[in-house]
Design a protein around this motif. Structure first.
Motif, PDB file in Angstrom:
ATOM      1  N   LYS A   1       0.835  -1.199   0.000  1.00  0.00           N
ATOM      2  CA  LYS A   1       0.000   0.000   0.000  1.00  0.00           C
ATOM      3  C   LYS A   1       0.873   1.254   0.000  1.00  0.00           C
ATOM      4  O   LYS A   1       0.674   2.163  -0.816  1.00  0.00           O
ATOM      5  N   GLU A   2       1.854   1.300   0.881  1.00  0.00           N
ATOM      6  CA  GLU A   2       2.702   2.489   0.992  1.00  0.00           C
ATOM      7  C   GLU A   2       3.574   2.680  -0.246  1.00  0.00           C
ATOM      8  O   GLU A   2       3.836   3.817  -0.661  1.00  0.00           O
ATOM      9  N   ALA A   3       4.023   1.563  -0.858  1.00  0.00           N
ATOM     10  CA  ALA A   3       4.809   1.670  -2.088  1.00  0.00           C
ATOM     11  C   ALA A   3       3.965   2.267  -3.207  1.00  0.00           C
ATOM     12  O   ALA A   3       4.446   3.093  -4.001  1.00  0.00           O
ATOM     13  N   SER A   4       2.705   1.861  -3.283  1.00  0.00           N
ATOM     14  CA  SER A   4       1.805   2.458  -4.269  1.00  0.00           C
ATOM     15  C   SER A   4       1.538   3.922  -3.949  1.00  0.00           C
ATOM     16  O   SER A   4       1.455   4.763  -4.842  1.00  0.00           O
TER      17      SER A   4
ATOM     18  N   ILE B   1      -4.928   0.015  -6.183  1.00  0.00           N
ATOM     19  CA  ILE B   1      -4.263  -0.813  -5.170  1.00  0.00           C
ATOM     20  C   ILE B   1      -4.493  -0.236  -3.780  1.00  0.00           C
ATOM     21  O   ILE B   1      -4.843  -0.961  -2.833  1.00  0.00           O
ATOM     22  N   ILE B   2      -4.297   1.061  -3.641  1.00  0.00           N
ATOM     23  CA  ILE B   2      -4.452   1.711  -2.335  1.00  0.00           C
ATOM     24  C   ILE B   2      -5.876   1.559  -1.820  1.00  0.00           C
ATOM     25  O   ILE B   2      -6.111   1.193  -0.657  1.00  0.00           O
ATOM     26  N   SER B   3      -6.845   1.808  -2.680  1.00  0.00           N
ATOM     27  CA  SER B   3      -8.248   1.732  -2.247  1.00  0.00           C
ATOM     28  C   SER B   3      -8.658   0.288  -1.951  1.00  0.00           C
ATOM     29  O   SER B   3      -9.461   0.035  -1.035  1.00  0.00           O
ATOM     30  N   ASP B   4      -8.086  -0.678  -2.689  1.00  0.00           N
ATOM     31  CA  ASP B   4      -8.405  -2.079  -2.413  1.00  0.00           C
ATOM     32  C   ASP B   4      -7.903  -2.497  -1.028  1.00  0.00           C
ATOM     33  O   ASP B   4      -8.553  -3.285  -0.330  1.00  0.00           O
ATOM     34  N   VAL B   5      -6.730  -1.973  -0.639  1.00  0.00           N
ATOM     35  CA  VAL B   5      -6.200  -2.304   0.683  1.00  0.00           C
ATOM     36  C   VAL B   5      -7.060  -1.663   1.776  1.00  0.00           C
ATOM     37  O   VAL B   5      -7.355  -2.279   2.803  1.00  0.00           O
TER      38      VAL B   5
ATOM     39  N   LEU C   1     -10.295  -0.436   1.493  1.00  0.00           N
ATOM     40  CA  LEU C   1     -11.723  -0.747   1.453  1.00  0.00           C
ATOM     41  C   LEU C   1     -12.034  -2.208   1.157  1.00  0.00           C
ATOM     42  O   LEU C   1     -13.185  -2.643   1.303  1.00  0.00           O
ATOM     43  N   GLY C   2     -11.015  -2.953   0.753  1.00  0.00           N
ATOM     44  CA  GLY C   2     -11.286  -4.283   0.251  1.00  0.00           C
ATOM     45  C   GLY C   2     -11.642  -4.204  -1.215  1.00  0.00           C
ATOM     46  O   GLY C   2     -12.088  -3.168  -1.715  1.00  0.00           O
ATOM     47  N   LYS C   3     -11.435  -5.298  -1.942  1.00  0.00           N
ATOM     48  CA  LYS C   3     -11.749  -5.293  -3.373  1.00  0.00           C
ATOM     49  C   LYS C   3     -13.262  -5.205  -3.578  1.00  0.00           C
ATOM     50  O   LYS C   3     -14.030  -5.725  -2.767  1.00  0.00           O
ATOM     51  N   PRO C   4     -13.675  -4.525  -4.639  1.00  0.00           N
ATOM     52  CA  PRO C   4     -15.098  -4.378  -4.879  1.00  0.00           C
ATOM     53  C   PRO C   4     -15.815  -5.738  -5.006  1.00  0.00           C
ATOM     54  O   PRO C   4     -15.278  -6.657  -5.628  1.00  0.00           O
ATOM     55  N   VAL C   5     -16.952  -5.828  -4.403  1.00  0.00           N
ATOM     56  CA  VAL C   5     -17.753  -7.047  -4.482  1.00  0.00           C
ATOM     57  C   VAL C   5     -18.968  -6.765  -5.343  1.00  0.00           C
ATOM     58  O   VAL C   5     -19.770  -5.880  -5.017  1.00  0.00           O
ATOM     59  N   PRO C   6     -19.105  -7.449  -6.479  1.00  0.00           N
ATOM     60  CA  PRO C   6     -20.274  -7.196  -7.350  1.00  0.00           C
ATOM     61  C   PRO C   6     -21.569  -7.418  -6.591  1.00  0.00           C
ATOM     62  O   PRO C   6     -21.700  -8.362  -5.812  1.00  0.00           O
ATOM     63  N   THR C   7     -22.497  -6.525  -6.815  1.00  0.00           N
ATOM     64  CA  THR C   7     -23.813  -6.663  -6.175  1.00  0.00           C
ATOM     65  C   THR C   7     -24.865  -6.966  -7.239  1.00  0.00           C
ATOM     66  O   THR C   7     -24.744  -6.530  -8.375  1.00  0.00           O
TER      67      THR C   7
END
Length: 401
Positions: free
Chosen positions: A328-331, A386-390, A392-398
């Protein structure tokens, strides 16, 4: 103008040895790299071989290579210190050192002795690599690589196209990411293998042709589109690395992104220092423009952004050298430093005014090169993902309601 290194400790990061390394790299950059960059970049000339040889003598290609192989045995912190200094003069030179430091673990060799000898040469800048991963339809989406390799006896036969391969002509070997498996039931990223092609300097491997891509910046060396037409390279025994190049590429991105941050910071600092010098000398309305609040506030903001990026880079390098994950920090540092570099170099050009929009001043070179940092080693948008996935978690389709 190039400032002297700040001798004050930075959260305990800047040891006496690191200050000495930084000063050595800074002296080399201002005395040997900057004059060459100012002369050759406007005409899209190439980095002279004698400058490359001099870098090898100073150990710049072996910063990360263990001492047992003739390298300096240092860490990413020192590597990025040197990269920032070199990039302040010419980003292409700051990038060139990766052709040793980030390649030594993948040096080819039929025997351990042969491989060791090549790594020793690499530490001196005498055996350098080029990396070919991107394709016309595969950039940020590494899993989309389609360049195909099939085994034929004790050789790989490679067919397909590659794009954005810098230093392909002058390198001693090329690492080429190919698809060696195509299992429809496997994940998209599976089945990629990194193959090595050795070659003479100044040539492509047999069965490979290429054309230089016309770039707006990043001069000093050429970047190629390559065509592989049944090109052959030795195939060793099947190993766990075969088909797993994607994982290896991803695992090495943290260091590569810290390096890009260092290059971005060097570019921004070069533009800032040139803008400060110009503002002190340029007079309008009877006084130096450095007296005008509009200019002073620009410089204050620019300097703050450069330092903020540098401190984040120091943290990331320290984490890398401590063996801790910091994806995350590298990104974050790659994203922030690249975006910062474009802002700061653009503001520097604005301070120089019309003079900045000429090739008579280095600020336009820094501006052009800074724009690239937002694209390579993962675009700014990829870093944000990458930062937002760390966080918030990866998006989950609804399901649609």
């Amino acid at each position: 103008m190039m400032d002297k290194p700040d001798p004050r400790p930075s959260q305990g990061y800047m040891t006496e040895e690191r200050v000495m390394i930084q000063q050595m790299a800074r002296d080399f950059a201002v005395n040997e790299v900057l004059p060459i960059a100012n002369a050759l970049d406007p005409e899209k000339g190439e980095i002279p071989q004698d400058l490359v040889d001099r870098m090898g003598e100073l150990g710049f290609f072996g910063i990360l290579i263990p001492e047992s192989y003739g390298g300096l045995g240092l860490g990413f912190f020192e590597y990025c210190l040197v990269a920032e200094e070199l990039s302040r003069a010419w980003m292409s030179v700051g990038s060139l050192i990766a052709r040793g430091n980030l390649f030594y673990k993948s040096v080819p060799g039929l025997t351990e002795e042969e491989r060791d000898e090549r790594i020793r040469r690499m530490a001196k800048g005498q055996y350098l690599g080029a990396f070919s991963m991107s394709e016309p339809s595969a950039g940020s989406d590494v899993a989309a690589v389609q360049c195909k390799a099939v085994r034929d006896g004790d050789e790989w036969v490679v067919t397909g196209s590659k794009y954005w391969c810098t230093f392909a002509d002058r390198a001693d070997f090329m690492q080429v990411v190919c698809r060696t498996e195509n299992d429809p039931d496997a994940p998209r990223w599976a089945g990629l293998t990194s193959l090595t092609f050795e070659k003479p300097r100044g040539e492509f491997p047999q069965g490979v042709s290429g054309n230089a891509i016309p770039k707006i910046g990043y001069h000093g060396w050429k970047t190629f589109e390559l065509a592989f037409d049944g090109a052959r390279t030795p195939a060793g025994p099947k190993s766990d690395a075969e088909g797993n190049a994607f994982k290896a590429i991803v695992s090495g991105l943290e260091g590569a992104r810290a390096h890009t941050a260092a290059r971005s910071i060097g570019l921004a600092r070069g533009a800032l220092e040139d803008a400060i010098a110009f503002a002190k000398e340029r007079e309008q309305f009877g006084e130096p423009i450095a007296n005008f609040q509009a200019i002073r506030f620009k410089i204050a903001t620019m300097a703050t952004e450069v330092e903020a990026a540098r401190q984040l880079m120091y943290f990331v390098c320290n984490e890398l050298d401590s063996g801790r994950r910091c994806d995350k920090e590298a990104s974050m540092v790659k994203y922030y430093a690249a975006e910062m570099a474009e802002r700061v170099t653009s503001e520097a050009l604005q301070i120089l005014g019309g003079a900045g929009y000429t090739t008579l001043h280095a600020v336009e070179r820094h501006w052009r090169d800074a724009r690239l940092t937002k694209i390579f080693e993962g675009s700014s948008e990829i870093q944000q993902r990458i930062i937002s996935d760390v966080i918030l978690g990866k998006p989950v389709p609804t399901k649609a309601s």
